[in-house]
Design a protein around this motif. Structure first.
Motif, PDB file in Angstrom:
ATOM      1  N   LEU A  32      -1.657  -2.879   6.168  1.00 49.48           N
ATOM      2  CA  LEU A  32      -2.144  -4.130   5.588  1.00 49.48           C
ATOM      3  C   LEU A  32      -3.591  -3.928   5.147  1.00 49.48           C
ATOM      4  N   ASN A  33      -3.967  -4.512   4.038  1.00 50.81           N
ATOM      5  CA  ASN A  33      -5.368  -4.448   3.602  1.00 50.81           C
ATOM      6  C   ASN A  33      -6.206  -5.337   4.508  1.00 50.81           C
ATOM      7  N   LEU A  34      -7.364  -4.864   4.906  1.00 42.13           N
ATOM      8  CA  LEU A  34      -8.257  -5.649   5.745  1.00 42.13           C
ATOM      9  C   LEU A  34      -8.563  -7.017   5.124  1.00 42.13           C
ATOM     10  N   PRO A  35      -8.885  -7.096   3.819  1.00 39.49           N
ATOM     11  CA  PRO A  35      -9.148  -8.427   3.240  1.00 39.49           C
ATOM     12  C   PRO A  35      -7.940  -9.365   3.292  1.00 39.49           C
ATOM     13  N   THR A  36      -6.731  -8.827   3.324  1.00 39.82           N
ATOM     14  CA  THR A  36      -5.536  -9.665   3.447  1.00 39.82           C
ATOM     15  C   THR A  36      -5.499 -10.308   4.832  1.00 39.82           C
ATOM     16  N   ALA A  37      -5.740  -9.506   5.860  1.00 41.48           N
ATOM     17  CA  ALA A  37      -5.784 -10.041   7.228  1.00 41.48           C
ATOM     18  C   ALA A  37      -6.911 -11.061   7.360  1.00 41.48           C
ATOM     19  N   GLN A  38      -8.073 -10.741   6.790  1.00 38.04           N
ATOM     20  CA  GLN A  38      -9.201 -11.676   6.835  1.00 38.04           C
ATOM     21  C   GLN A  38      -8.896 -12.945   6.038  1.00 38.04           C
ATOM     22  N   GLY A  39      -8.133 -12.814   4.960  1.00 36.74           N
ATOM     23  CA  GLY A  39      -7.733 -13.978   4.172  1.00 36.74           C
ATOM     24  C   GLY A  39      -6.868 -14.925   4.976  1.00 36.74           C
TER      25      GLY A  39
ATOM     26  N   GLY B 113       5.176  -9.414   5.957  1.00 36.74           N
ATOM     27  CA  GLY B 113       3.980  -8.582   5.848  1.00 36.74           C
ATOM     28  C   GLY B 113       4.231  -7.403   4.932  1.00 36.74           C
ATOM     29  N   THR B 114       4.030  -6.208   5.454  1.00 31.42           N
ATOM     30  CA  THR B 114       4.108  -4.994   4.633  1.00 31.42           C
ATOM     31  C   THR B 114       5.463  -4.289   4.730  1.00 31.42           C
ATOM     32  N   GLU B 115       6.421  -4.916   5.348  1.00 35.35           N
ATOM     33  CA  GLU B 115       7.730  -4.285   5.497  1.00 35.35           C
ATOM     34  C   GLU B 115       8.465  -4.159   4.157  1.00 35.35           C
ATOM     35  N   THR B 116       9.403  -3.247   4.126  1.00 36.96           N
ATOM     36  CA  THR B 116      10.233  -3.039   2.946  1.00 36.96           C
ATOM     37  C   THR B 116      11.085  -4.291   2.672  1.00 36.96           C
ATOM     38  N   GLY B 117      11.577  -4.387   1.461  1.00 31.80           N
ATOM     39  CA  GLY B 117      12.470  -5.495   1.132  1.00 31.80           C
ATOM     40  C   GLY B 117      11.871  -6.532   0.214  1.00 31.80           C
ATOM     41  N   HIS B 118      10.573  -6.435  -0.069  1.00 29.21           N
ATOM     42  CA  HIS B 118       9.907  -7.359  -0.986  1.00 29.21           C
ATOM     43  C   HIS B 118       9.835  -6.718  -2.376  1.00 29.21           C
ATOM     44  N   ALA B 119       9.482  -7.516  -3.363  1.00 28.37           N
ATOM     45  CA  ALA B 119       9.316  -6.999  -4.731  1.00 28.37           C
ATOM     46  C   ALA B 119       8.205  -5.954  -4.756  1.00 28.37           C
TER      47      ALA B 119
ATOM     48  N   SER C 154       1.498  -5.912  -4.100  1.00 29.17           N
ATOM     49  CA  SER C 154       2.742  -6.221  -3.403  1.00 29.17           C
ATOM     50  C   SER C 154       2.540  -6.298  -1.894  1.00 29.17           C
ATOM     51  N   HIS C 155       3.607  -6.728  -1.234  1.00 25.79           N
ATOM     52  CA  HIS C 155       3.629  -6.704   0.228  1.00 25.79           C
ATOM     53  C   HIS C 155       3.442  -5.262   0.716  1.00 25.79           C
ATOM     54  N   TRP C 156       4.239  -4.343   0.188  1.00 23.95           N
ATOM     55  CA  TRP C 156       4.212  -2.945   0.635  1.00 23.95           C
ATOM     56  C   TRP C 156       2.817  -2.350   0.523  1.00 23.95           C
ATOM     57  N   ASN C 157       2.085  -2.712  -0.535  1.00 25.57           N
ATOM     58  CA  ASN C 157       0.738  -2.176  -0.745  1.00 25.57           C
ATOM     59  C   ASN C 157      -0.346  -2.945   0.006  1.00 25.57           C
ATOM     60  N   GLY C 158       0.048  -3.922   0.810  1.00 28.18           N
ATOM     61  CA  GLY C 158      -0.884  -4.585   1.716  1.00 28.18           C
ATOM     62  C   GLY C 158      -1.601  -5.802   1.173  1.00 28.18           C
ATOM     63  N   TYR C 159      -1.222  -6.276  -0.010  1.00 28.36           N
ATOM     64  CA  TYR C 159      -1.916  -7.399  -0.640  1.00 28.36           C
ATOM     65  C   TYR C 159      -1.309  -8.767  -0.332  1.00 28.36           C
TER      66      TYR C 159
END
Length: 173
Positions: A77-84, A101-107, A112-117
């Protein structure tokens, strides 16, 4: 030689640039000629941050494996995402439950979710009222989801049974 004082934002920028050059676990995303550091955090670091802010999380599978679509993972997960998420919780005062969160199965995609945003939040009237009452409605997404944009530029999309949020930054943390 005369020394000049620099503001904390200049120091932060320098630290981020140096961090990009020398720190493991940091990526660089380029957009319109601008590059910025994206610090990745572990599932454990994210859950610690969420727990300290009173944010809960759940998964249909009761697990946190990033490679299992029924889990809710925060690995990478991107740190700014968690802080957001922390910013949304403190600004709204609402109960906040993360369901994706960052698990598989999203677009897929850059933001994206996978990329931590991105994070998904369970619906509740407090969160919905806060988002729709404080953020600008910007129209429908291509899939028909209503979108709202915060002053900091993060995008909140109402996907029917949850909020899907893109965090470009921490939302004023």
């Amino acid at each position: 030689m005369k020394l000049r004082s620099v503001g904390s934002s200049a120091v932060t920028a320098l630290v981020l640039v140096l961090g990009v050059l020398f720190a493991p676990g940091v990526g660089v995303i380029s957009s319109a000629g601008e590059a910025f550091a994206v610090t990745k955090i572990s599932h454990s670091q994210a859950t610690s941050m969420f727990r300290s802010s009173g944010i809960t999380w759940s998964s249909s599978g009761g697990c946190s494996d990033r490679n299992n679509a029924t889990c809710t993972s925060f690995e990478q997960l991107n740190l700014p995402t968690a802080q957001g998420a922390q910013t949304l919780k403190s600004a709204s005062g609402c109960a906040l439950n993360i369901t994706g969160g960052t698990e598989t199965g999203h677009a897929s995609g850059t933001y994206s979710h996978w990329n931590g945003y991105k994070l998904d939040y369970a619906l509740n009237s407090c969160v919905t009222n806060y988002i729709t009452g404080n953020f600008a409605y910007i129209g429908l997404r291509s899939d028909g989801a209503k979108q709202y944009k915060s002053n900091s530029g993060n995008i909140y999309a109402l996907e029917g049974n949850h909020w899907d949020v893109i965090y470009y930054n921490c939302g004023g943390c």
